[in-house]
Design a protein around this motif. Structure first.
Motif, PDB file in Angstrom:
ATOM      1  N   LYS A   8       4.535   1.462   1.733  1.00 29.64           N
ATOM      2  CA  LYS A   8       5.469   2.373   1.073  1.00 29.64           C
ATOM      3  C   LYS A   8       5.105   3.799   1.457  1.00 29.64           C
ATOM      4  O   LYS A   8       3.994   4.251   1.206  1.00 29.64           O
ATOM      5  CB  LYS A   8       5.413   2.188  -0.448  1.00 29.64           C
ATOM      6  CG  LYS A   8       6.419   3.066  -1.190  1.00 29.64           C
ATOM      7  CD  LYS A   8       6.369   2.832  -2.691  1.00 29.64           C
ATOM      8  CE  LYS A   8       7.410   3.683  -3.406  1.00 29.64           C
ATOM      9  NZ  LYS A   8       7.381   3.525  -4.870  1.00 29.64           N
ATOM     10  N   ASP A   9       6.066   4.494   2.067  1.00 27.95           N
ATOM     11  CA  ASP A   9       5.789   5.845   2.526  1.00 27.95           C
ATOM     12  C   ASP A   9       6.237   6.886   1.524  1.00 27.95           C
ATOM     13  O   ASP A   9       7.413   6.992   1.194  1.00 27.95           O
ATOM     14  CB  ASP A   9       6.491   6.114   3.858  1.00 27.95           C
ATOM     15  CG  ASP A   9       6.244   7.538   4.334  1.00 27.95           C
ATOM     16  OD1 ASP A   9       5.059   7.951   4.308  1.00 27.95           O
ATOM     17  OD2 ASP A   9       7.198   8.241   4.692  1.00 27.95           O
ATOM     18  N   GLY A  10       5.276   7.678   1.046  1.00 26.37           N
ATOM     19  CA  GLY A  10       5.581   8.804   0.188  1.00 26.37           C
ATOM     20  C   GLY A  10       5.083  10.103   0.786  1.00 26.37           C
ATOM     21  O   GLY A  10       4.985  11.119   0.100  1.00 26.37           O
ATOM     22  N   HIS A  11       4.764  10.062   2.087  1.00 23.53           N
ATOM     23  CA  HIS A  11       4.226  11.230   2.786  1.00 23.53           C
ATOM     24  C   HIS A  11       5.313  11.978   3.556  1.00 23.53           C
ATOM     25  O   HIS A  11       5.338  13.208   3.592  1.00 23.53           O
ATOM     26  CB  HIS A  11       3.112  10.792   3.729  1.00 23.53           C
ATOM     27  CG  HIS A  11       2.447  11.894   4.478  1.00 23.53           C
ATOM     28  ND1 HIS A  11       1.921  13.017   3.867  1.00 23.53           N
ATOM     29  CD2 HIS A  11       2.223  12.062   5.826  1.00 23.53           C
ATOM     30  CE1 HIS A  11       1.397  13.815   4.780  1.00 23.53           C
ATOM     31  NE2 HIS A  11       1.578  13.269   5.972  1.00 23.53           N
ATOM     32  N   GLY A  12       6.194  11.227   4.212  1.00 20.95           N
ATOM     33  CA  GLY A  12       7.361  11.837   4.822  1.00 20.95           C
ATOM     34  C   GLY A  12       7.205  12.345   6.236  1.00 20.95           C
ATOM     35  O   GLY A  12       8.048  13.113   6.705  1.00 20.95           O
ATOM     36  N   VAL A  21       0.845  -1.187   0.000  1.00 18.83           N
ATOM     37  CA  VAL A  21       0.000   0.000   0.000  1.00 18.83           C
ATOM     38  C   VAL A  21       0.885   1.245   0.000  1.00 18.83           C
ATOM     39  O   VAL A  21       1.928   1.286   0.643  1.00 18.83           O
ATOM     40  CB  VAL A  21      -0.960   0.012   1.208  1.00 18.83           C
ATOM     41  CG1 VAL A  21      -1.930  -1.163   1.116  1.00 18.83           C
ATOM     42  CG2 VAL A  21      -0.211  -0.027   2.533  1.00 18.83           C
ATOM     43  N   TYR A  22       0.442   2.262  -0.740  1.00 19.95           N
ATOM     44  CA  TYR A  22       1.235   3.482  -0.935  1.00 19.95           C
ATOM     45  C   TYR A  22       0.611   4.619  -0.134  1.00 19.95           C
ATOM     46  O   TYR A  22      -0.484   5.095  -0.435  1.00 19.95           O
ATOM     47  CB  TYR A  22       1.270   3.828  -2.429  1.00 19.95           C
ATOM     48  CG  TYR A  22       2.459   4.652  -2.858  1.00 19.95           C
ATOM     49  CD1 TYR A  22       3.327   5.240  -1.956  1.00 19.95           C
ATOM     50  CD2 TYR A  22       2.716   4.847  -4.210  1.00 19.95           C
ATOM     51  CE1 TYR A  22       4.425   5.987  -2.364  1.00 19.95           C
ATOM     52  CE2 TYR A  22       3.816   5.597  -4.638  1.00 19.95           C
ATOM     53  CZ  TYR A  22       4.653   6.164  -3.707  1.00 19.95           C
ATOM     54  OH  TYR A  22       5.733   6.905  -4.124  1.00 19.95           O
ATOM     55  N   HIS A  23       1.331   5.073   0.857  1.00 20.80           N
ATOM     56  CA  HIS A  23       0.891   6.095   1.802  1.00 20.80           C
ATOM     57  C   HIS A  23       1.353   7.460   1.305  1.00 20.80           C
ATOM     58  O   HIS A  23       2.512   7.842   1.475  1.00 20.80           O
ATOM     59  CB  HIS A  23       1.526   5.761   3.163  1.00 20.80           C
ATOM     60  CG  HIS A  23       1.295   6.723   4.278  1.00 20.80           C
ATOM     61  ND1 HIS A  23       0.105   6.814   4.950  1.00 20.80           N
ATOM     62  CD2 HIS A  23       2.120   7.628   4.866  1.00 20.80           C
ATOM     63  CE1 HIS A  23       0.212   7.719   5.908  1.00 20.80           C
ATOM     64  NE2 HIS A  23       1.431   8.234   5.872  1.00 20.80           N
ATOM     65  N   ARG A  24       0.440   8.204   0.648  1.00 23.57           N
ATOM     66  CA  ARG A  24       0.820   9.516   0.109  1.00 23.57           C
ATOM     67  C   ARG A  24      -0.419  10.253  -0.415  1.00 23.57           C
ATOM     68  O   ARG A  24      -1.476   9.654  -0.589  1.00 23.57           O
ATOM     69  CB  ARG A  24       1.837   9.387  -1.026  1.00 23.57           C
ATOM     70  CG  ARG A  24       1.340   8.592  -2.228  1.00 23.57           C
ATOM     71  CD  ARG A  24       2.328   8.650  -3.376  1.00 23.57           C
ATOM     72  NE  ARG A  24       2.433  10.000  -3.945  1.00 23.57           N
ATOM     73  CZ  ARG A  24       3.325  10.340  -4.880  1.00 23.57           C
ATOM     74  NH1 ARG A  24       4.192   9.453  -5.316  1.00 23.57           N
ATOM     75  NH2 ARG A  24       3.354  11.576  -5.348  1.00 23.57           N
ATOM     76  N   ASP A  25      -0.241  11.557  -0.650  1.00 24.59           N
ATOM     77  CA  ASP A  25      -1.271  12.373  -1.292  1.00 24.59           C
ATOM     78  C   ASP A  25      -2.641  12.214  -0.622  1.00 24.59           C
ATOM     79  O   ASP A  25      -2.779  12.499   0.548  1.00 24.59           O
ATOM     80  CB  ASP A  25      -1.325  12.074  -2.790  1.00 24.59           C
ATOM     81  CG  ASP A  25      -0.009  12.382  -3.499  1.00 24.59           C
ATOM     82  OD1 ASP A  25       0.697  13.304  -3.031  1.00 24.59           O
ATOM     83  OD2 ASP A  25       0.321  11.706  -4.479  1.00 24.59           O
ATOM     84  N   ASN A  26      -3.630  11.722  -1.375  1.00 16.86           N
ATOM     85  CA  ASN A  26      -4.973  11.581  -0.815  1.00 16.86           C
ATOM     86  C   ASN A  26      -5.208  10.187  -0.230  1.00 16.86           C
ATOM     87  O   ASN A  26      -6.349   9.756  -0.063  1.00 16.86           O
ATOM     88  CB  ASN A  26      -6.044  11.892  -1.869  1.00 16.86           C
ATOM     89  CG  ASN A  26      -5.903  11.046  -3.109  1.00 16.86           C
ATOM     90  OD1 ASN A  26      -4.809  10.605  -3.431  1.00 16.86           O
ATOM     91  ND2 ASN A  26      -6.997  10.828  -3.817  1.00 16.86           N
ATOM     92  N   ALA A  27      -4.126   9.483   0.094  1.00 12.13           N
ATOM     93  CA  ALA A  27      -4.238   8.179   0.756  1.00 12.13           C
ATOM     94  C   ALA A  27      -3.318   8.136   1.974  1.00 12.13           C
ATOM     95  O   ALA A  27      -2.622   7.162   2.216  1.00 12.13           O
ATOM     96  CB  ALA A  27      -3.899   7.050  -0.205  1.00 12.13           C
TER      97      ALA A  27
END
Length: 308
Positions: free
Chosen positions: A161-165, A135-141
């Motif tokens: 997977k962290d894309g939020h930071g 699962v991709y954790h970023r933007d609107n998720a």
């Protein structure tokens, strides 16, 4: 099914297009082979870097067919699914048909839901097949701890997977969930932030520069894990941060900058062939990247690109 997410440096090939706007199948095959030859631990096709947003189902199948033929089971092969829920479920089934190892579930299209809606989105896609799901954790998720805890109980979900930071969130997530799932750094130019992620238990990352200078990414990660601060500092200062400064100059550069770098080192990609809304990088930025990569070739030569 091996319920383990890939670890190490993960390759995310771009989708090369020819001058008529069609997928350049030979170039795609050669570029995937280049990443395999560089020793990357997994291949993720038709994801963000692969312009998932701009390819249709037929092209999606073509990309997977080519990747499957090149990879031949040598490393885990993942695809991208996401956006429109109906489309995501369809592409999950396509991925299952080709017996890939799993898929990265990208955020839903446009709308931002409550945490229960985000959970239902990820869980519905993850449970639609028996393939592994990340699962991709970023933007609107962007998920809460409770949402991730629930998803970690879904057998198909093997990674986050962290894309939020948010490091505060990441500390909380990894402390509470531990090794129930794997942790992947998915921030743009992940080498920039990997020093902060490794102590938390993140043991893999998606590398944009591995599309064209994979040996630099490898040297950096090996040095980071070995505690070689001098090499880490040198590569950050001379290569990684300068490239990242260019990446931040334009929207869509997360994709078009990769294609420019590949073209500069001699890989079979036309950097101007991207699909809207992505645009090619500006000429001055191309020349800046070219200067950086020339220095890389001189100071950190690679046998992989000498013959290109």
């Amino acid at each position: 099914m091996n319920r383990v997410a890939p670890t190490g440096i993960l390759g995310f090939p771009v989708t090369p297009f020819d001058n008529k706007g069609n997928i350049d199948e030979l170039a795609l095959s050669q570029n995937i082979q280049f990443q395999l030859d560089s020793g990357l631990e997994a291949i993720f096709v038709a994801c963000g870097a692969g312009e998932y947003h701009a390819i249709d189902d037929s092209e999606y199948e073509t990309v997977i067919e080519i990747a499957k033929a090149v990879v031949k089971g040598s490393v885990p092969l993942y695809t991208g699914v996401g956006g429109n829920l109906t489309e995501a479920l369809s592409r999950a089934k396509i991925s299952e048909k080709y017996e890939v190892d799993g898929y990265l579930i990208m955020p839903p299209y446009l709308v931002q839901g409550e945490q229960e809606g985000i959970y239902q989105y990820f869980n519905t896609i993850a449970t639609s097949t028996d393939l592994n799901a990340i699962v991709y954790h970023r933007d609107n998720a962007v998920m809460s701890l409770e949402t991730i805890e629930k998803l970690a109980e879904t057998p198909q979900v093997v990674g986050f997977k962290d894309g939020h930071g948010s490091m505060e969130q990441n500390i909380e997530f990894t402390q509470r969930i531990g090794n129930k799932i794997s942790w992947l750094n998915g921030m743009p130019m992940a080498e920039v932030t990997m020093q902060a992620y490794v102590p938390l238990g993140f043991n893999s990352y998606s590398s944009a520069i591995s599309n064209y200078i994979p040996h630099v990414s490898r040297n950096f990660y090996d040095a980071l894990l070995a505690g070689d601060k001098e090499t880490v500092h040198e590569l950050l200062e001379e290569v990684i941060l300068p490239i990242n400064r260019i990446r931040r100059q334009g929207k869509g550069y997360a994709i078009s900058l990769i294609k420019a770098g590949m073209e500069i080192v001699g890989l079979p990609v036309n950097s101007r062939n991207v699909r809207a809304p992505i645009t090619p990088i500006k000429q001055e930025h191309y020349e800046e990247l070219e200067a950086i990569l020339q220095k890389v070739a001189e100071k950190y030569p690679s046998n992989l690109t000498k013959s290109l």
